[in-house]
Scaffold this active site. Structure first.
Site, PDB file in Angstrom:
ATOM      1  N   HIS A 125     -56.000  37.673 -29.573  1.00 54.08           N
ATOM      2  CA  HIS A 125     -57.057  37.390 -30.551  1.00 54.08           C
ATOM      3  C   HIS A 125     -57.042  35.878 -30.794  1.00 54.08           C
ATOM      4  CE1 HIS A 125     -58.901  37.361 -34.596  1.00 54.08           C
ATOM      5  NE2 HIS A 125     -59.302  38.591 -34.375  1.00 54.08           N
ATOM      6  N   ASP A 202     -47.936  39.595 -33.070  1.00 50.72           N
ATOM      7  CA  ASP A 202     -49.153  39.855 -33.836  1.00 50.72           C
ATOM      8  C   ASP A 202     -49.291  41.382 -33.905  1.00 50.72           C
ATOM      9  OD1 ASP A 202     -51.682  40.439 -34.669  1.00 50.72           O
ATOM     10  OD2 ASP A 202     -52.705  39.114 -33.250  1.00 50.72           O
ATOM     11  N   GLN A 205     -52.799  45.314 -35.068  1.00 56.60           N
ATOM     12  CA  GLN A 205     -53.336  46.601 -34.611  1.00 56.60           C
ATOM     13  C   GLN A 205     -52.247  47.645 -34.411  1.00 56.60           C
ATOM     14  OE1 GLN A 205     -56.475  47.253 -34.629  1.00 56.60           O
ATOM     15  NE2 GLN A 205     -57.355  45.202 -34.709  1.00 56.60           N
ATOM     16  N   LYS A 228     -56.531  45.979 -42.794  1.00 56.98           N
ATOM     17  CA  LYS A 228     -56.640  46.938 -41.686  1.00 56.98           C
ATOM     18  C   LYS A 228     -55.738  48.146 -41.906  1.00 56.98           C
ATOM     19  CE  LYS A 228     -57.308  43.222 -38.320  1.00 56.98           C
ATOM     20  NZ  LYS A 228     -58.680  43.205 -37.815  1.00 56.98           N
ATOM     21  N   CYS A 377     -63.438  38.373 -31.255  1.00 65.25           N
ATOM     22  CA  CYS A 377     -62.502  37.229 -31.360  1.00 65.25           C
ATOM     23  C   CYS A 377     -61.559  37.142 -30.172  1.00 65.25           C
ATOM     24  CB  CYS A 377     -61.704  37.270 -32.664  1.00 65.25           C
ATOM     25  SG  CYS A 377     -62.710  37.060 -34.119  1.00 65.25           S
TER      26      CYS A 377
HETATM   27  N1  PMP Z   1     -54.891  39.777 -34.327  1.00 63.73           N
HETATM   28  C1  PMP Z   1     -55.478  40.928 -33.983  1.00 63.73           C
HETATM   29  C2  PMP Z   1     -54.929  41.694 -32.812  1.00 63.73           C
HETATM   30  C3  PMP Z   1     -56.556  41.400 -34.710  1.00 63.73           C
HETATM   31  O1  PMP Z   1     -57.139  42.554 -34.350  1.00 63.73           O
HETATM   32  C4  PMP Z   1     -57.030  40.651 -35.808  1.00 63.73           C
HETATM   33  C5  PMP Z   1     -58.226  41.135 -36.603  1.00 63.73           C
HETATM   34  N2  PMP Z   1     -59.341  41.472 -35.816  1.00 63.73           N
HETATM   35  C6  PMP Z   1     -56.376  39.465 -36.127  1.00 63.73           C
HETATM   36  C7  PMP Z   1     -55.309  39.055 -35.373  1.00 63.73           C
HETATM   37  C8  PMP Z   1     -56.817  38.606 -37.274  1.00 63.73           C
HETATM   38  O2  PMP Z   1     -56.762  39.276 -38.486  1.00 63.73           O
HETATM   39  P1  PMP Z   1     -57.329  38.569 -39.792  1.00 63.73           P
HETATM   40  O3  PMP Z   1     -58.727  38.184 -39.491  1.00 63.73           O
HETATM   41  O4  PMP Z   1     -57.224  39.623 -40.839  1.00 63.73           O
HETATM   42  O5  PMP Z   1     -56.453  37.399 -40.049  1.00 63.73           O
END
Ligand code: PMP
Length: 432
Positions: A125, A202, A205, A228, A377
Site C-alpha cells: 500500500h 503492515d 488487513q 478497519k 492505494c
Molecule cells: N496498509 C494496508 C494494507 C491497507 O489496506 C491500508 C488501508 N487501505 C493502509 C495500509 C492504510 O491505512 P490508513 O489509511 O488507515 O492509514
C-alpha cells in the site's frame, strides 16, 4: 457460527440495517477500506463522551483520572489483542499511515544511511512505500522490491534473495489489500534478523481478520488502523519492541511527550508518551479498546477466520472466489483459495470491456452493493498487473453467503448492461 448466530451478529451493526433506496438493502462489501461499527463500540464512544470526557494525564480531578484510566486501559486491551509483552510498547497514532511515518521519521532517520537497503514488496500500500521513498531520498538509501509469482503470491525466494548484509529494514504487509495473499512474515523476520536487519509489518488487513501475535510473528514493529477492525476513525496503533522504541528519537514535539522543558532544550518522556505529542484521540482509543476486547475478543478471532464453519471468513472467501471465477471475461488477482487456503476474504478483479468504476456504480444502483473501484492505494502493484484500476469486493465476518450471491448476480447484470447497452445499443466501452 450458524446462520441464526450470523444474523444475530448483524443486528449489532446499525449501519448494516439500512436500505440504500426503498426495497434495496445495503450489501456492504467494502470492508478492506473500512469496517462498520457494532453498537458496543458506538455505545462506548457515547458513554465515554457523556460521562468520563476530560483531557488525559496529569489532571488531579475525578474526570481527568477516570479518563486517563480508561485511555491507559484501552492501551492494555490493544496490547493484549496482539499479545504485546508490555502495553508501553503500544503507541496510539491516527492510523497505520501515521504509525509507519513515525518509524521512518524516528528510527529510520537515525539509523538509515547512504547505501543502506530497505527491502519492500511490489504489493505494498502507498502507506508502506511512500514514507520509505521519502527516507531514501533524504538519506541516499536504496529501495529493493520483492516481486510476485504467477499465482499472485509473493515470490518468497526472490524476496529473500534481496535480504543481505546491506539490508537495514524489511517492511511488508502481512495480508495484501489487493491480492488477499498472506505473506510468510515469521520466516522473513527470522532471515532479516540473521543479517541484523529490522522488520516492520503492515498488519492493516490481518489484525481485523485473524489472530495476530506480535511475539510469534517475530517482527520489530507492527501497525494497524482502528477503523478497519470495528473501531472508530482517527485511531490506529504502532507496536514496537520496547528497546527499539526507547532508543529512537521522538517524532512530533509538544505537550505530553516531554519530561523537562527549559527555554534552551527538553528531555523526553518514557515510551509510549514520547511518541504521543499533544492531546491524543483518547475517546477513540477507548472505543478501539472496546472493539478489541468487548467485541472481537468476545466473538473470538479464531472463529472470525474459521475455515470450515458456515459463514466464517474462509467460507466467504471460497464462495466469493468461485462465484466470481465463473463470470465471463473476468480476471481475478491474487492466489485462489486452492493455492492459498488462508487467503483473505477480499478479491480484486477486472472484467474485459468493463471499467471497474462503471461496475461499481451499477451494482450500487441496482442491488445496493458497496464495492470499491480504483487503484486501492497500490499504483505500482496495479502496474505490475498491467492495469490502472480494479474492482474489489471485501467481506467481513458479518457478511453472508447470500450477500455475496447478490453482489455477483448484480455484477453479472452490470456486465451484460455494459456489453450490450441498456436497450441493446452498441456498447460504449471504456476498457479497464
Ligand atoms: N496498509 C494496508 C494494507 C491497507 O489496506 C491500508 C488501508 N487501505 C493502509 C495500509 C492504510 O491505512 P490508513 O489509511 O488507515 O492509514
Amino acid at each position: 457460527w450458524s446462520a441464526a448466530e450470523a444474523e444475530g451478529l448483524r443486528s449489532d451493526f446499525p449501519a448494516l440495517q439500512q436500505e440504500v433506496k426503498p426495497g434495496v438493502p445495503l450489501v456492504y462489501l467494502d470492508n478492506a477500506a473500512t469496517s462498520q461499527k457494532p453498537k458496543q463500540v458506538l455505545d462506548e464512544l457515547n458513554r465515554f463522551y457523556s460521562q468520563d470526557n476530560s483531557n488525559v494525564h496529569r489532571g488531579m480531578h475525578t474526570l481527568s483520572m477516570r479518563s486517563t484510566e480508561a485511555f491507559e486501559t484501552a492501551r492494555q486491551k490493544v496490547a493484549k489483542f496482539v499479545n504485546a509483552p508490555d502495553s508501553h510498547e503500544i503507541v496510539f497514532t491516527r492510523n497505520a499511515t501515521e504509525a509507519i511515518n513515525l518509524v521512518a521519521r524516528t528510527w529510520g532517520a537515525a539509523n538509515i544511511a547512504k547505501g543502506d537497503e530497505i527491502v519492500l514488496t511490489v504489493m505494498e500500500h502507498h502507506a508502506n512505500l511512500v514514507p520509505w521513498q521519502l527516507l531514501a531520498e533524504s538519506t541516499g538509501a536504496v529501495l529493493r522490491f520483492g516481486r510476485l509469482r504467477d499465482d499472485g503470491t509473493l515470490d518468497v525466494e526472490q524476496f529473500e534473495s534481496l535480504i543481505g548484509d546491506r539490508t537495514k529494514l524489511v517492511a511488508l504487509c502481512h495480508v495484501s489489500n489487493v491480492l488477499g495473499c498472506v505473506n510468510p512474515v515469521e520466516r522473513v523476520a527470522k532471515l532479516a534478523h540473521s543479517v541484523g536487519a529490522k522488520v516492520l509489518v503492515d498488519a492493516c488487513q490481518s489484525v481485523p481478520h485473524m489472530p495476530v501475535d506480535v511475539q510469534t510473528l517475530g517482527a520489530d514493529w507492527l501497525v494497524a488502523s482502528g477503523h478497519k477492525m470495528c473501531g472508530p476513525t482517527g485511531i490506529g496503533f504502532l507496536w514496537g519492541r520496547g528497546e527499539i522504541l526507547r532508543g529512537s528519537p521522538p517524532f512530533l514535539g509538544g505537550g505530553e511527550m516531554i519530561d523537562q522543558v527549559t527555554l534552551e532544550g527538553s528531555t523526553f518522556n518514557d515510551i509510549p508518551h514520547k511518541f504521543e505529542a499533544g492531546t491524543p484521540a483518547f475517546a477513540e482509543a477507548v472505543a478501539l479498546g472496546a472493539a478489541c476486547e468487548q467485541y472481537l475478543t468476545d466473538l473470538g478471532m479464531a472463529a472470525v477466520s474459521q475455515r470450515r464453519r458456515a459463514g466464517g471468513e474462509h467460507e466467504l472467501a471460497k464462495h466469493l472466489w468461485s462465484r466470481l471465477e465463473a463470470l465471463p471475461g473476468i480476471h481475478l488477482y491474487g492466489p485462489s483459495p486452492e493455492t492459498q487456503p488462508d487467503r483473505a476474504s477480499l478479491v480484486c478483479f477486472n472484467v474485459d470491456g468493463c471499467h471497474a468504476n462503471d461496475l461499481a456504480t451499477l451494482v450500487d444502483q441496482d442491488r445496493g452493493v458497496a464495492m470499491r473501484s480504483g487503484h486501492h492505494c497500490t499504483q505500482p502493484l496495479h502496474g505490475e498487473l498491467g492495469v490502472t484500476a480494479s474492482a474489489r469486493l471485501s467481506a467481513y465476518f458479518y457478511n453472508t453467503i447470500e450477500e455475496i450471491d447478490v453482489a455477483v448476480d448484480a455484477l453479472e447484470v452490470a456486465i451484460g448492461l455494459i456489453r450490450t447497452g441498456p436497450a441493446g445499443d452498441e456498447p460504449e466501452l471504456d476498457p479497464a
